[in-house]
Design a protein around this motif. Structure first.
Motif, PDB file in Angstrom:
ATOM      1  N   TYR A  31       0.830  -1.147   0.075  1.00  9.01           N
ATOM      2  CA  TYR A  31      -0.188   0.207  -0.127  1.00  9.01           C
ATOM      3  C   TYR A  31       0.845   1.108  -0.080  1.00  9.01           C
ATOM      4  N   GLY A  32       1.934   1.060   0.730  1.00  3.24           N
ATOM      5  CA  GLY A  32       2.795   2.370   0.675  1.00  3.24           C
ATOM      6  C   GLY A  32       4.077   1.994   1.396  1.00  3.24           C
ATOM      7  N   MET A  33       5.116   2.947   1.044  1.00  3.76           N
ATOM      8  CA  MET A  33       6.505   2.797   1.592  1.00  3.76           C
ATOM      9  C   MET A  33       6.893   3.964   2.465  1.00  3.76           C
ATOM     10  N   GLY A  34       7.992   3.598   3.232  1.00  2.00           N
ATOM     11  CA  GLY A  34       8.369   4.729   4.176  1.00  2.00           C
ATOM     12  C   GLY A  34       9.814   4.464   4.228  1.00  2.00           C
ATOM     13  N   TRP A  35      10.124   5.740   4.741  1.00  2.00           N
ATOM     14  CA  TRP A  35      11.568   5.836   5.239  1.00  2.00           C
ATOM     15  C   TRP A  35      11.890   5.935   6.485  1.00  2.00           C
ATOM     16  N   PHE A  36      12.748   5.430   7.409  1.00  2.00           N
ATOM     17  CA  PHE A  36      13.083   5.396   8.847  1.00  2.00           C
ATOM     18  C   PHE A  36      14.642   5.789   8.922  1.00  2.00           C
ATOM     19  N   ARG A  37      15.117   6.440   9.818  1.00  2.00           N
ATOM     20  CA  ARG A  37      16.573   6.329  10.355  1.00  2.00           C
ATOM     21  C   ARG A  37      16.593   6.173  11.833  1.00  2.00           C
ATOM     22  N   GLN A  38      17.941   5.847  12.133  1.00  2.00           N
ATOM     23  CA  GLN A  38      18.219   5.541  13.485  1.00  2.00           C
ATOM     24  C   GLN A  38      19.781   6.064  13.763  1.00  2.00           C
ATOM     25  N   ALA A  39      19.980   6.748  14.192  1.00  2.16           N
ATOM     26  CA  ALA A  39      21.379   7.132  14.960  1.00  2.16           C
ATOM     27  C   ALA A  39      21.604   6.580  16.076  1.00  2.16           C
ATOM     28  N   PRO A  40      22.973   6.384  16.171  1.00  5.92           N
ATOM     29  CA  PRO A  40      23.332   5.691  17.141  1.00  5.92           C
ATOM     30  C   PRO A  40      23.049   6.178  18.708  1.00  5.92           C
ATOM     31  N   GLY A  41      22.619   5.166  19.532  1.00  4.73           N
ATOM     32  CA  GLY A  41      21.874   5.589  20.733  1.00  4.73           C
ATOM     33  C   GLY A  41      20.688   6.175  20.712  1.00  4.73           C
ATOM     34  N   LYS A  42      20.022   6.328  19.585  1.00  8.19           N
ATOM     35  CA  LYS A  42      18.505   6.915  19.383  1.00  8.19           C
ATOM     36  C   LYS A  42      17.615   6.060  18.965  1.00  8.19           C
ATOM     37  N   GLU A  43      16.395   6.352  18.999  1.00 12.89           N
ATOM     38  CA  GLU A  43      15.387   5.734  18.602  1.00 12.89           C
ATOM     39  C   GLU A  43      15.086   5.894  17.187  1.00 12.89           C
ATOM     40  N   ARG A  44      14.520   4.903  16.603  1.00 16.13           N
ATOM     41  CA  ARG A  44      14.278   4.983  15.024  1.00 16.13           C
ATOM     42  C   ARG A  44      13.381   5.749  14.881  1.00 16.13           C
ATOM     43  N   GLU A  45      13.299   6.739  13.771  1.00 16.62           N
ATOM     44  CA  GLU A  45      12.339   7.922  13.507  1.00 16.62           C
ATOM     45  C   GLU A  45      12.085   7.892  12.216  1.00 16.62           C
ATOM     46  N   PHE A  46      10.759   8.347  11.824  1.00 12.21           N
ATOM     47  CA  PHE A  46      10.283   8.629  10.660  1.00 12.21           C
ATOM     48  C   PHE A  46      10.926   9.833   9.867  1.00 12.21           C
ATOM     49  N   VAL A  47      10.959   9.525   8.650  1.00 11.66           N
ATOM     50  CA  VAL A  47      11.407  10.517   7.903  1.00 11.66           C
ATOM     51  C   VAL A  47      10.493  11.041   6.593  1.00 11.66           C
ATOM     52  N   ALA A  48       9.960   9.824   6.086  1.00 12.83           N
ATOM     53  CA  ALA A  48       9.115  10.163   4.773  1.00 12.83           C
ATOM     54  C   ALA A  48       8.382   8.918   4.705  1.00 12.83           C
ATOM     55  N   ALA A  49       7.283   9.024   3.655  1.00 10.73           N
ATOM     56  CA  ALA A  49       6.480   7.819   3.331  1.00 10.73           C
ATOM     57  C   ALA A  49       5.696   8.443   2.087  1.00 10.73           C
ATOM     58  N   ILE A  50       5.211   7.496   1.271  1.00 10.75           N
ATOM     59  CA  ILE A  50       4.355   7.686   0.108  1.00 10.75           C
ATOM     60  C   ILE A  50       3.471   6.496  -0.284  1.00 10.75           C
ATOM     61  N   SER A  51       2.585   6.697  -0.438  1.00 10.91           N
ATOM     62  CA  SER A  51       1.556   5.572  -0.937  1.00 10.91           C
ATOM     63  C   SER A  51       2.110   5.071  -2.195  1.00 10.91           C
ATOM     64  N   TRP A  52       1.755   3.607  -2.400  1.00 10.21           N
ATOM     65  CA  TRP A  52       2.378   3.236  -3.796  1.00 10.21           C
ATOM     66  C   TRP A  52       1.751   3.571  -5.026  1.00 10.21           C
ATOM     67  N   SER A  53       0.763   3.999  -4.898  1.00  6.78           N
ATOM     68  CA  SER A  53      -0.215   4.713  -6.124  1.00  6.78           C
ATOM     69  C   SER A  53       0.442   5.995  -6.494  1.00  6.78           C
ATOM     70  N   GLY A  54       1.244   6.479  -5.378  1.00  9.46           N
ATOM     71  CA  GLY A  54       1.743   7.813  -5.907  1.00  9.46           C
ATOM     72  C   GLY A  54       1.105   9.098  -5.400  1.00  9.46           C
TER      73      GLY A  54
END
Length: 127
Positions: A31-54
């Motif tokens: 349905y959709g795709m997202g990007w997350f990131r995790q820096a050393p010693g930190k929790e994973r955080e959301f940075v971007a998402a988009i639906s598969w249909s655009g």
């Protein structure tokens, strides 16, 4: 669904980088795709998402204006363009896919809504 993230590396502050995420397997279920990131010693955080249909992309305020997510249906790929990189962008970046749910609003930022995860790609920004 399998996800393969790539494109990370060592860059300097102010540079740009484009991360890629290739999806394979039962991509028709995405349905959709997202990007997350995790820096050393930190929790994973959301940075971007988009639906598969655009449909419209989603970003947290912290990255708006520097991060751009896009998708290329023909290649079953999603990209994350990061401009004006900062040392605080240093992290492992993960792509994720969601299926079986219709997401809207803040749901896009919730890790639990994503069924599939890639292995991550390291981005290191030097000052």
């Amino acid at each position: 669904v399998q996800l393969q993230a790539s494109g990370g590396g060592l860059v300097q502050a102010g540079d740009s980088l484009r991360l890629s995420c290739a999806a394979s397997g039962r991509t028709s279920s995405i349905y959709g795709m997202g990007w997350f990131r995790q820096a050393p010693g930190k929790e994973r955080e959301f940075v971007a998402a988009i639906s598969w249909s655009g449909g419209r992309p989603y970003y947290p305020d912290s990255v708006k204006g520097r991060f751009t997510i896009s998708r290329e249906s023909a290649k079953n790929a999603v990209y994350l363009q990061i401009d004006s990189l900062k040392p605080e962008d240093t992290a492992v970046y993960y792509c994720a896919a969601t299926s079986g749910l219709v997401l809207y609003g803040s749901m896009w930022s919730q890790m639990g809504k994503y069924n599939y995860w890639g292995q991550g790609t390291q981005v290191t920004v030097s000052s």
